[in-house]
Write a protein that holds these residues in place. Structure first.
Motif, PDB file in Angstrom:
ATOM      1  N   PHE A   1       0.839  -1.206   0.000  1.00 19.84           N
ATOM      2  CA  PHE A   1       0.000   0.000   0.000  1.00 19.84           C
ATOM      3  C   PHE A   1       0.874   1.256   0.000  1.00 19.84           C
ATOM      4  CE2 PHE A   1      -2.260   3.351   2.316  1.00 19.84           C
ATOM      5  CZ  PHE A   1      -3.417   3.449   1.563  1.00 19.84           C
ATOM      6  N   VAL A   2       1.901   1.259   0.857  1.00 23.25           N
ATOM      7  CA  VAL A   2       2.826   2.396   0.903  1.00 23.25           C
ATOM      8  C   VAL A   2       3.588   2.521  -0.415  1.00 23.25           C
ATOM      9  CG1 VAL A   2       4.884   3.319   2.038  1.00 23.25           C
ATOM     10  CG2 VAL A   2       3.042   2.312   3.415  1.00 23.25           C
ATOM     11  N   LYS A   3       3.986   1.378  -0.975  1.00 23.64           N
ATOM     12  CA  LYS A   3       4.712   1.397  -2.248  1.00 23.64           C
ATOM     13  C   LYS A   3       3.859   1.990  -3.356  1.00 23.64           C
ATOM     14  CE  LYS A   3       6.984  -1.661  -5.562  1.00 23.64           C
ATOM     15  NZ  LYS A   3       7.301  -3.068  -5.909  1.00 23.64           N
ATOM     16  N   LYS A   4       2.585   1.687  -3.329  1.00 24.51           N
ATOM     17  CA  LYS A   4       1.677   2.190  -4.359  1.00 24.51           C
ATOM     18  C   LYS A   4       1.508   3.704  -4.270  1.00 24.51           C
ATOM     19  CE  LYS A   4      -3.069   1.609  -6.052  1.00 24.51           C
ATOM     20  NZ  LYS A   4      -4.353   0.885  -5.845  1.00 24.51           N
ATOM     21  N   HIS A   5       1.525   4.235  -3.053  1.00 26.60           N
ATOM     22  CA  HIS A   5       1.262   5.668  -2.842  1.00 26.60           C
ATOM     23  C   HIS A   5       2.508   6.422  -2.380  1.00 26.60           C
ATOM     24  CE1 HIS A   5      -3.061   4.991  -3.269  1.00 26.60           C
ATOM     25  NE2 HIS A   5      -2.945   3.960  -2.443  1.00 26.60           N
ATOM     26  N   ILE A   6       3.683   5.858  -2.622  1.00 21.90           N
ATOM     27  CA  ILE A   6       4.911   6.477  -2.124  1.00 21.90           C
ATOM     28  C   ILE A   6       5.120   7.874  -2.683  1.00 21.90           C
ATOM     29  CG2 ILE A   6       6.329   5.458  -3.957  1.00 21.90           C
ATOM     30  CD1 ILE A   6       7.354   6.027  -0.277  1.00 21.90           C
ATOM     31  N   LEU A   7       4.736   8.097  -3.919  1.00 23.05           N
ATOM     32  CA  LEU A   7       4.915   9.410  -4.535  1.00 23.05           C
ATOM     33  C   LEU A   7       4.044  10.458  -3.846  1.00 23.05           C
ATOM     34  CD1 LEU A   7       6.271  11.058  -6.745  1.00 23.05           C
ATOM     35  CD2 LEU A   7       4.366  10.458  -8.279  1.00 23.05           C
ATOM     36  N   LYS A   8       2.797  10.088  -3.544  1.00 24.26           N
ATOM     37  CA  LYS A   8       1.886  11.019  -2.863  1.00 24.26           C
ATOM     38  C   LYS A   8       2.406  11.350  -1.464  1.00 24.26           C
ATOM     39  CE  LYS A   8      -2.048   9.009  -5.325  1.00 24.26           C
ATOM     40  NZ  LYS A   8      -3.280   8.198  -5.177  1.00 24.26           N
ATOM     41  N   LEU A   9       2.903  10.338  -0.761  1.00 27.01           N
ATOM     42  CA  LEU A   9       3.421  10.560   0.587  1.00 27.01           C
ATOM     43  C   LEU A   9       4.681  11.438   0.541  1.00 27.01           C
ATOM     44  CD1 LEU A   9       2.982   6.951   2.047  1.00 27.01           C
ATOM     45  CD2 LEU A   9       1.565   8.956   2.503  1.00 27.01           C
ATOM     46  N   ALA A  10       5.532  11.217  -0.471  1.00 29.12           N
ATOM     47  CA  ALA A  10       6.748  12.024  -0.602  1.00 29.12           C
ATOM     48  C   ALA A  10       6.392  13.484  -0.891  1.00 29.12           C
ATOM     49  CB  ALA A  10       7.633  11.455  -1.704  1.00 29.12           C
ATOM     50  N   ILE A  11       5.401  13.687  -1.765  1.00 32.28           N
ATOM     51  CA  ILE A  11       4.973  15.058  -2.081  1.00 32.28           C
ATOM     52  C   ILE A  11       4.429  15.742  -0.824  1.00 32.28           C
ATOM     53  CG2 ILE A  11       3.281  16.421  -3.359  1.00 32.28           C
ATOM     54  CD1 ILE A  11       3.558  14.381  -5.636  1.00 32.28           C
ATOM     55  N   ALA A  12       3.655  15.003  -0.017  1.00 33.15           N
ATOM     56  CA  ALA A  12       3.109  15.567   1.222  1.00 33.15           C
ATOM     57  C   ALA A  12       4.243  15.966   2.165  1.00 33.15           C
ATOM     58  CB  ALA A  12       2.190  14.546   1.894  1.00 33.15           C
TER      59      ALA A  12
ATOM     60  N   THR B   1      -1.933  12.592   5.032  1.00 34.31           N
ATOM     61  CA  THR B   1      -2.087  12.011   3.691  1.00 34.31           C
ATOM     62  C   THR B   1      -2.252  10.505   3.775  1.00 34.31           C
ATOM     63  OG1 THR B   1      -0.715  13.767   2.761  1.00 34.31           O
ATOM     64  CG2 THR B   1      -1.049  11.810   1.410  1.00 34.31           C
ATOM     65  N   PHE B   2      -1.441   9.874   4.602  1.00 32.53           N
ATOM     66  CA  PHE B   2      -1.540   8.424   4.771  1.00 32.53           C
ATOM     67  C   PHE B   2      -2.903   8.034   5.341  1.00 32.53           C
ATOM     68  CE2 PHE B   2      -1.003   4.614   7.400  1.00 32.53           C
ATOM     69  CZ  PHE B   2      -0.493   3.723   6.462  1.00 32.53           C
ATOM     70  N   ALA B   3      -3.390   8.807   6.327  1.00 30.82           N
ATOM     71  CA  ALA B   3      -4.683   8.509   6.936  1.00 30.82           C
ATOM     72  C   ALA B   3      -5.821   8.665   5.924  1.00 30.82           C
ATOM     73  CB  ALA B   3      -4.914   9.424   8.137  1.00 30.82           C
ATOM     74  N   VAL B   4      -5.746   9.700   5.087  1.00 32.26           N
ATOM     75  CA  VAL B   4      -6.788   9.913   4.071  1.00 32.26           C
ATOM     76  C   VAL B   4      -6.786   8.781   3.040  1.00 32.26           C
ATOM     77  CG1 VAL B   4      -7.503  11.406   2.162  1.00 32.26           C
ATOM     78  CG2 VAL B   4      -6.850  12.410   4.355  1.00 32.26           C
ATOM     79  N   LEU B   5      -5.604   8.403   2.551  1.00 33.09           N
ATOM     80  CA  LEU B   5      -5.507   7.308   1.568  1.00 33.09           C
ATOM     81  C   LEU B   5      -6.011   5.997   2.157  1.00 33.09           C
ATOM     82  CD1 LEU B   5      -1.995   8.121   0.038  1.00 33.09           C
ATOM     83  CD2 LEU B   5      -4.226   8.427  -1.067  1.00 33.09           C
ATOM     84  N   LEU B   6      -5.673   5.764   3.400  1.00 28.14           N
ATOM     85  CA  LEU B   6      -6.123   4.529   4.063  1.00 28.14           C
ATOM     86  C   LEU B   6      -7.633   4.538   4.243  1.00 28.14           C
ATOM     87  CD1 LEU B   6      -4.775   1.975   5.244  1.00 28.14           C
ATOM     88  CD2 LEU B   6      -4.823   3.099   7.472  1.00 28.14           C
ATOM     89  N   SER B   7      -8.196   5.703   4.574  1.00 26.64           N
ATOM     90  CA  SER B   7      -9.651   5.812   4.740  1.00 26.64           C
ATOM     91  C   SER B   7     -10.368   5.569   3.416  1.00 26.64           C
ATOM     92  CB  SER B   7     -10.014   7.203   5.282  1.00 26.64           C
ATOM     93  OG  SER B   7      -9.403   7.429   6.522  1.00 26.64           O
ATOM     94  N   LEU B   8      -9.839   6.120   2.329  1.00 26.84           N
ATOM     95  CA  LEU B   8     -10.460   5.907   1.010  1.00 26.84           C
ATOM     96  C   LEU B   8     -10.410   4.426   0.617  1.00 26.84           C
ATOM     97  CD1 LEU B   8      -9.031   8.995  -0.926  1.00 26.84           C
ATOM     98  CD2 LEU B   8     -11.367   8.660  -0.080  1.00 26.84           C
ATOM     99  N   ARG B   9      -9.305   3.775   0.910  1.00 25.63           N
ATOM    100  CA  ARG B   9      -9.181   2.341   0.612  1.00 25.63           C
ATOM    101  C   ARG B   9     -10.169   1.535   1.434  1.00 25.63           C
ATOM    102  NH1 ARG B   9      -9.702  -1.788  -0.831  1.00 25.63           N
ATOM    103  NH2 ARG B   9      -8.233  -3.454  -1.435  1.00 25.63           N
ATOM    104  N   PHE B  10     -10.382   1.931   2.680  1.00 25.01           N
ATOM    105  CA  PHE B  10     -11.333   1.229   3.546  1.00 25.01           C
ATOM    106  C   PHE B  10     -12.761   1.420   3.048  1.00 25.01           C
ATOM    107  CE2 PHE B  10     -13.995   1.175   7.454  1.00 25.01           C
ATOM    108  CZ  PHE B  10     -13.794  -0.162   7.800  1.00 25.01           C
ATOM    109  N   VAL B  11     -13.078   2.635   2.572  1.00 22.44           N
ATOM    110  CA  VAL B  11     -14.427   2.897   2.031  1.00 22.44           C
ATOM    111  C   VAL B  11     -14.669   2.033   0.796  1.00 22.44           C
ATOM    112  CG1 VAL B  11     -15.877   4.636   0.923  1.00 22.44           C
ATOM    113  CG2 VAL B  11     -14.587   5.216   2.985  1.00 22.44           C
TER     114      VAL B  11
END
Length: 358
Positions: free
Chosen positions: A51-62, A338-348
């Motif tokens: 999951f982190v690998k998939k969104h690593i770019l977004k987390l780095a930008i944040a 950012t991580f919390a938001v991405l995780l929440s969207l995945r859970f939804v």
């Protein structure tokens, strides 16, 4: 009748076999349950890594945005100044001191600058500039161990065995330590000295502490008077012994018997003189200690060190009781959000799979 006797033994053997089988199944199920927990934890860890690998770019930008935001806020926001003093408590003022600082802290949170202005004796603008108060004990780990050892020596041996170091630390209050550090944060740097002085005055004006101080000083001064009188008598008696020794030496004759008697009397007087001299030294040492205690008791609470009366710039932020710079602070905050938001969207999205089954 004897043919019927073995039947109970066969029944007992069957019951024991079933019992061992049940115990074996219980252990098997237990270890299977533990294994399944570790297996699910491992799968969750693997899922989190991908999951982190998939969104690593977004987390780095944040994180980068957080660093930039921290730099911008450092450049544009008003500076925060910080100053502190170290206090020595000569009386048990700790609880009162902590309650006082807590009261000032609440006034700042409630923005009650009017009351803060009155209790601290500062101008309105200076009261408005105060951002926070803080207090903490100044004690090292070695000093805590020393206090623990001294505490154990005051207990009965049987009771001392039941008190371990962690229990001791848990029951010791922060305000009980003799040295305390008070910290003030403000937008202006010119009122620190005034505020610190007012805090000390408020503690020293406490009626209870003033009454205790008067009683202690009176008692100590009476001890000094008694010891001083004892020293005068001791000096007089010492002079008498010295004159007796001199007179004995002058009156002795050349007779061997008289010389021996005079020598014995001289030794006796010398022994008494030496004991009196030792007692005199002990009294003088006790007098020095009492005078030192009087010097301490003359101040209910006193400043042992004062740093940066005009304050120093404090740009540190606090996160989970860890102080850090603004850049690192906002980088962690934005990355975490950012991580919390991405995780929440995945859970939804995961829950939407069961929407049609409701």
């Amino acid at each position: 009748m004897s043919k019927d006797l073995p039947q109970p033994q066969q029944s007992e053997e069957v019951d024991l076999g079933q019992l061992f089988k049940l115990i074996g199944n219980a252990f098997s199920n237990f270890f299977h349950f533990i294994g399944s927990i570790f297996n699910k934890l491992f799968l969750a860890f693997v899922w989190l890594v991908f999951f982190v690998k998939k969104h690593i770019l977004k987390l780095a930008i944040a994180g980068i945005v957080g660093i930039v935001l921290g730099i911008v806020l450092e450049k544009t926001s008003e500076p925060v100044y910080k100053s502190y003093i170290t206090l020595k408590q000569n009386y048990d003022t700790g609880e009162n001191l902590y309650n006082t600082i807590g009261y000032y802290k609440d006034l700042v949170k409630q923005m009650d600058t009017g009351t803060l202005e009155k209790v601290l004796g500062v101008a309105t603008e200076e009261a408005k500039s105060i951002l926070d108060f803080g207090i903490e004990p100044l004690i090292s780990e070695n000093e805590k161990l020393t206090e623990y050892d001294e505490y154990l020596q005051t207990l009965d041996t049987a009771v001392a065995r039941t008190v371990d170091y962690k229990t001791f630390l848990k029951n010791v209050k922060d305000y009980s330590h003799q040295y305390q550090q008070i910290t003030i944060k403000a937008k202006e740097r010119k009122n620190f000295k005034t505020v610190f002085r007012k805090i000390i005055e408020n503690i020293e004006s406490n009626v209870y502490f003033k009454r205790e101080q008067e009683k202690d000083l009176r008692e100590l001064k009476e001890q000094v008077s008694a010891i001083s009188k004892s020293l005068i008598k001791s000096d007089t008696l010492l002079a008498v012994y010295q004159r007796a020794i001199v007179k004995s030496a002058e009156n002795n004759s050349d007779s061997p018997a008289q010389i021996t008697i005079a020598a014995n009397r001289g030794n006796m007087n010398s022994s008494k003189e030496f004991e009196l001299y030792k007692k005199d030294l002990e009294l003088r040492q006790e007098l020095v200690e009492i005078e030192r205690e009087i010097a301490d008791k003359e101040h209910i609470i006193e400043i042992t060190s004062s740093k940066q009366d005009s304050g120093t710039i404090d740009n540190k932020k606090e996160l989970f009781d860890i102080k850090m710079g603004s850049k690192r602070y906002y980088a962690i905050i934005l990355t975490g959000l950012t991580f919390a938001v991405l995780l929440s969207l995945r859970f939804v999205r995961f829950l939407e799979q069961y929407k049609d089954k409701i």
